[in-house]
Write a protein that holds these residues in place. Sequence first.
Motif, mmCIF file in Angstrom:
data_model
loop_
_atom_site.group_PDB
_atom_site.id
_atom_site.type_symbol
_atom_site.label_atom_id
_atom_site.label_comp_id
_atom_site.label_asym_id
_atom_site.label_seq_id
_atom_site.Cartn_x
_atom_site.Cartn_y
_atom_site.Cartn_z
ATOM 1 N N PRO A 2 18.258 -15.590 18.580
ATOM 2 C CA PRO A 2 18.914 -15.162 17.286
ATOM 3 C C PRO A 2 19.780 -14.711 17.921
ATOM 4 C CG PRO A 2 17.076 -13.645 18.491
ATOM 5 C CD PRO A 2 17.110 -14.836 19.187
ATOM 6 N N ASP A 3 20.446 -14.851 16.867
ATOM 7 C CA ASP A 3 21.689 -13.954 16.335
ATOM 8 C C ASP A 3 21.936 -12.170 16.731
ATOM 9 O OD1 ASP A 3 23.676 -15.942 16.676
ATOM 10 O OD2 ASP A 3 23.562 -16.202 14.246
ATOM 11 N N GLY A 4 22.701 -11.568 17.161
ATOM 12 C CA GLY A 4 22.508 -10.117 17.001
ATOM 13 C C GLY A 4 21.072 -9.839 18.330
ATOM 14 N N GLN A 25 18.838 -22.462 17.045
ATOM 15 C CA GLN A 25 18.707 -21.737 18.280
ATOM 16 C C GLN A 25 18.357 -21.323 19.138
ATOM 17 O OE1 GLN A 25 21.400 -18.724 16.219
ATOM 18 N NE2 GLN A 25 22.943 -18.857 17.439
ATOM 19 N N ARG A 69 20.344 -8.810 21.972
ATOM 20 C CA ARG A 69 21.209 -7.387 22.558
ATOM 21 C C ARG A 69 20.381 -7.033 23.930
ATOM 22 N NH1 ARG A 69 26.968 -4.971 22.572
ATOM 23 N NH2 ARG A 69 26.826 -4.640 25.202
#
Length: 98
Positions: free
Chosen positions: A70-72, A67, A74
Amino acid sequence: MAKLIYSVITSLDGYVADEDGNFDWAAPDEEVHAFVNDLERPVGTYLYGRRMYHLFVTPVVVGGGNQALPDGLRVQLELMDERRFHNGVVHLHYSARS
């Protein structure tokens, strides 16, 4: 204070490499390559950080892999500039809102 810049060539679905680690689909053509060189020429030191974002979105969907973000994560962003290239790549320049 110096700016931290995150610059990446990504697929339309947000990957920098596919599931096999390949990123040949992201090879910039001459026009995009020249633009990236001009953009990064004044950079004196490369650090990993996320203050300003330069995303080069490639018109390809790879369906999985590494990706670009990263995930999370914001972050509120403000669009500073945009450019569309003849090969369909779109450059999006964002700055994090304070």
